[in-house]
Scaffold this motif. Structure first.
Motif, PDB file in Angstrom:
ATOM      1  N   LEU A 165       0.805  -1.228   0.000  1.00 36.82           N
ATOM      2  CA  LEU A 165       0.000   0.000   0.000  1.00 36.82           C
ATOM      3  C   LEU A 165       0.835   1.274   0.000  1.00 36.82           C
ATOM      4  N   ARG A 166       2.167   1.151  -0.059  1.00 29.92           N
ATOM      5  CA  ARG A 166       3.010   2.348  -0.188  1.00 29.92           C
ATOM      6  C   ARG A 166       2.863   2.905  -1.596  1.00 29.92           C
ATOM      7  N   THR A 167       2.934   4.242  -1.706  1.00 33.50           N
ATOM      8  CA  THR A 167       2.723   4.908  -2.990  1.00 33.50           C
ATOM      9  C   THR A 167       4.006   5.575  -3.479  1.00 33.50           C
ATOM     10  N   TRP A 168       3.959   6.015  -4.737  1.00 35.40           N
ATOM     11  CA  TRP A 168       5.140   6.563  -5.389  1.00 35.40           C
ATOM     12  C   TRP A 168       5.401   8.003  -4.956  1.00 35.40           C
ATOM     13  N   SER A 169       6.525   8.250  -4.306  1.00 39.38           N
ATOM     14  CA  SER A 169       7.009   9.580  -3.936  1.00 39.38           C
ATOM     15  C   SER A 169       5.893  10.431  -3.315  1.00 39.38           C
TER      16      SER A 169
END
Length: 306
Positions: free
Chosen positions: A224-228
């Motif tokens: 669930l981590r997102t880009w920048s």
């Protein structure tokens, strides 16, 4: 999906040592080695294969959501090499699969938080005949010990609302996650994606996404981590269709939306995870929550033990 104090939660909200109930699945394809298990142990306990949780909830959530409480019988002084004061209770309400369905003794001492009229009180306020809810942790010799005892519904509701607000703050800043069911690319650029939103979130979040009609969409990894900076790298969309499925499977909200997008990102593919921003104030996330390079994105594509 995670529940704490009867409200949606994130794993970061759960204190270490909290006794939890859960539903568990076999690992997804590609995740079989995430939690390595020796073949000898699998032969002894075949259910160890089911080591990926789809639902976790504390005792207060597990029992209160199933109309179960505990009737106080009194206190007992334990014996043995490590004598401890015990809270004697019996279940009130329906029998629950996976629950404690017989009278029980829980350790209790001055570290236990006892709640009454939305305030902390001493354990001397616990009296026989009261119907209570409890949260538990592991005690010595496989015993269970109380961390919290709620003497009235008002106190549990207050803790539930605090946790609910903590959950709303988290999701409004990290965005609502969903699973890409279908993606269509346009010849002239842009395209459409069909997304089923994850379950276990507060109903107001789904309502806000639906009423907003123009969610921002960013790609996310399985963790669930997102880009920048997820807000700057998200794409402003337009909701074209919104459908509701009754009695969805565990893990699904039952809400599916089709979103038109002017730009299709790499992560907008069937089977991938995206996060949708509603009409919420932008919050800059801590840097350790970003994915800042292709290598980090690849590493985050699978669940890994620390």
């Amino acid at each position: 999906m995670i529940w704490y104090h009867g409200a949606p939660a994130d794993i970061r909200d759960i204190p270490m040592g909290t006794h939890m109930h859960g539903r568990f699945l076999l690992p997804l394809k590609g995740e079989e080695e995430t939690i390595p298990i020796m073949e000898e142990r699998l032969k002894q306990t075949p259910t160890l294969r089911y080591n990926h949780a789809i639902l976790l909830e504390d005792d207060a959530s597990f029992y209160s959501r199933r109309s179960r409480s505990w009737k106080v019988l009194g206190f007992e002084q334990g014996a043995g090499p490590a004598p401890r004061l015990k809270l004697s209770v019996e279940p009130v309400g329906p029998e629950i699969e996976g629950g404690i369905n017989k009278p029980a003794l829980f350790d209790i001492d001055d570290s236990t938080r006892v709640w009454k009229n939305r305030q902390l009180v001493g354990k001397d306020h616990i009296e026989p005949g009261q119907k209570v809810q409890v949260n538990l942790t592991w005690g010595p010799f496989d015993s269970l010990a109380t961390t919290d005892v709620w003497l009235d519904k008002e106190s549990l509701e207050a803790c539930r609302e605090i946790q609910r607000q903590r959950h709303l703050r988290l999701i409004r800043s990290r965005f609502l996650p969903g699973w890409v069911d279908e993606a269509k690319n346009k010849d002239t650029g842009g395209g459409e994606i069909t997304v089923t939103l994850f379950g276990g979130m507060d109903p107001v979040l789904y309502k806000e996404i639906k009423q907003g009609k123009s969610p921002k969409v960013c790609d996310a990894a399985n963790t669930l981590r997102t880009w920048s900076y997820h807000q700057e790298y998200s794409v402003q969309g337009q909701t074209m269709e919104w459908n509701k499925t009754e009695n969805p499977p565990l893990g699904s909200s039952g809400y599916q939306l089709r979103v038109k997008l002017p730009q299709m990102l790499e992560g907008f593919r069937p089977g991938r995870i995206v996060r949708l921003k509603g009409p919420w104030t932008y919050v800059l996330l801590p840097a350790d929550e970003w994915l800042a390079s292709p290598k980090e994105f690849e590493m985050s594509s699978k669940l890994r033990l620390p």
